[in-house]
Scaffold this motif. Structure first.
Motif, PDB file in Angstrom:
ATOM      1  N   THR A  34       0.824  -1.210   0.000  1.00  0.00           N
ATOM      2  CA  THR A  34       0.000   0.000   0.000  1.00  0.00           C
ATOM      3  C   THR A  34       0.856   1.257   0.000  1.00  0.00           C
ATOM      4  N   CYS A  35       0.171   2.389  -0.037  1.00  0.00           N
ATOM      5  CA  CYS A  35       0.832   3.694  -0.123  1.00  0.00           C
ATOM      6  C   CYS A  35       1.365   4.131   1.249  1.00  0.00           C
ATOM      7  N   MET A  36       2.347   4.999   1.221  1.00  0.00           N
ATOM      8  CA  MET A  36       2.917   5.540   2.460  1.00  0.00           C
ATOM      9  C   MET A  36       2.024   6.627   3.081  1.00  0.00           C
ATOM     10  N   ASP A  37       0.937   6.956   2.414  1.00  0.00           N
ATOM     11  CA  ASP A  37       0.067   8.057   2.856  1.00  0.00           C
ATOM     12  C   ASP A  37      -0.234   7.976   4.362  1.00  0.00           C
ATOM     13  N   SER A  38      -0.123   9.105   5.033  1.00  0.00           N
ATOM     14  CA  SER A  38      -0.256   9.142   6.493  1.00  0.00           C
ATOM     15  C   SER A  38      -1.685   8.918   6.981  1.00  0.00           C
ATOM     16  N   ALA A  59       5.485   5.231  -2.139  1.00  0.00           N
ATOM     17  CA  ALA A  59       4.625   6.278  -2.688  1.00  0.00           C
ATOM     18  C   ALA A  59       3.705   5.657  -3.739  1.00  0.00           C
ATOM     19  N   GLY A  60       2.429   5.590  -3.442  1.00  0.00           N
ATOM     20  CA  GLY A  60       1.450   5.055  -4.382  1.00  0.00           C
ATOM     21  C   GLY A  60       1.057   3.605  -4.146  1.00  0.00           C
ATOM     22  N   GLY A  61       1.859   2.876  -3.386  1.00  0.00           N
ATOM     23  CA  GLY A  61       1.581   1.439  -3.217  1.00  0.00           C
ATOM     24  C   GLY A  61       1.818   0.681  -4.517  1.00  0.00           C
ATOM     25  N   HIS A  87      -4.716   0.765  -3.018  1.00  0.00           N
ATOM     26  CA  HIS A  87      -4.469   2.142  -3.427  1.00  0.00           C
ATOM     27  C   HIS A  87      -5.580   2.992  -2.804  1.00  0.00           C
ATOM     28  N   HIS A  88      -5.496   4.300  -2.943  1.00  0.00           N
ATOM     29  CA  HIS A  88      -6.466   5.110  -2.207  1.00  0.00           C
ATOM     30  C   HIS A  88      -6.823   6.405  -2.918  1.00  0.00           C
ATOM     31  N   THR A  89      -7.966   6.952  -2.535  1.00  0.00           N
ATOM     32  CA  THR A  89      -8.414   8.222  -3.086  1.00  0.00           C
ATOM     33  C   THR A  89      -7.470   9.340  -2.604  1.00  0.00           C
ATOM     34  N   GLU A  90      -7.428  10.417  -3.365  1.00  0.00           N
ATOM     35  CA  GLU A  90      -6.592  11.594  -3.041  1.00  0.00           C
ATOM     36  C   GLU A  90      -5.121  11.240  -2.891  1.00  0.00           C
ATOM     37  N   CYS A  91      -4.650  10.266  -3.660  1.00  0.00           N
ATOM     38  CA  CYS A  91      -3.239   9.859  -3.567  1.00  0.00           C
ATOM     39  C   CYS A  91      -2.341  10.921  -4.211  1.00  0.00           C
ATOM     40  N   GLY A  92      -1.210  11.170  -3.577  1.00  0.00           N
ATOM     41  CA  GLY A  92      -0.248  12.139  -4.110  1.00  0.00           C
ATOM     42  C   GLY A  92       0.355  11.717  -5.438  1.00  0.00           C
ATOM     43  N   MET A  93       0.237  10.437  -5.768  1.00  0.00           N
ATOM     44  CA  MET A  93       0.792   9.953  -7.033  1.00  0.00           C
ATOM     45  C   MET A  93      -0.213  10.035  -8.176  1.00  0.00           C
TER      46      MET A  93
HETATM   47 ZN    ZN Z   1      -0.961   7.594  -1.826  1.00  0.00          ZN
END
Ligand code: ZN
Length: 162
Positions: A34-38, A59-61, A87-93
């Motif tokens: 998965t993504c590193m998103d906090s 980043a991005g998973g 993966h997830h919504t509002e991802c920085g990637m």
């Molecule tokens: Zn992300």
């Protein structure tokens, strides 16, 4: 107090209630990429406990070479069998411009990064592509149960991408 000091302080409280050591092999025999998103608390969102699953994050998973390296270790030496990609919504990637980012790093440092930073424009399609990347990786012995999901950061709900 710096952010790191805050972490050190929080650890003291955590140690006081820590349940003790667990086996090295994940109990659910599962790896989550998965993504590193906090905003993704996967222990809370998926009911995970310490020792349940491997989490591989970037980043991005995205299942990059390094993620696949870790997954190969997870399955071949630590007994995991199933793979979940989230993966997830509002991802920085989302919409990330790999070429511009790499050109900037190269211009500022004089060295071209040897890695790419793949972004995406279609969240679900990219999740499908990531599942396919793992399913087609010959170094991963267990590829029958590889499933992809999108995590909504506004609701914490996961939705399977078929
Ligand atoms: Zn992300």
């Amino acid at each position: 107090m710096s952010a790191i000091d805050h972490l050190i302080h929080a650890n003291e409280s955590y140690v006081a209630t820590f349940p003790g050591p667990r086996p090295i092999r994940p109990k659910l025999r599962t790896t989550i990429i998965t993504c590193m998103d906090s905003r993704l608390d996967l222990f809370g969102a998926l009911g995970l406990d310490i020792g349940d699953a491997h989490l591989i994050r970037n980043a991005g998973g995205i299942p990059t070479d390094d993620v696949l390296r870790s997954l190969a270790i997870s399955q071949r030496t630590l007994g995991t069998r199933e793979v979940v990609i989230i993966h997830h919504t509002e991802c920085g990637m989302d919409g990330f411009d790999d070429d511009a980012f790499r050109a900037q790093l190269t211009a500022e440092s004089g060295d071209e990064p040897p890695w790419r930073v793949p972004g995406f424009t279609d969240l679900r399609e990219d999740t499908r592509r990531s599942v396919e990347t793992v399913r087609s990786c010959a170094w991963i012995p267990h590829r029958d149960d590889v499933r992809g999901f999108v995590f909504d950061v506004a609701t914490a709900r996961i939705e399977e991408v078929s």
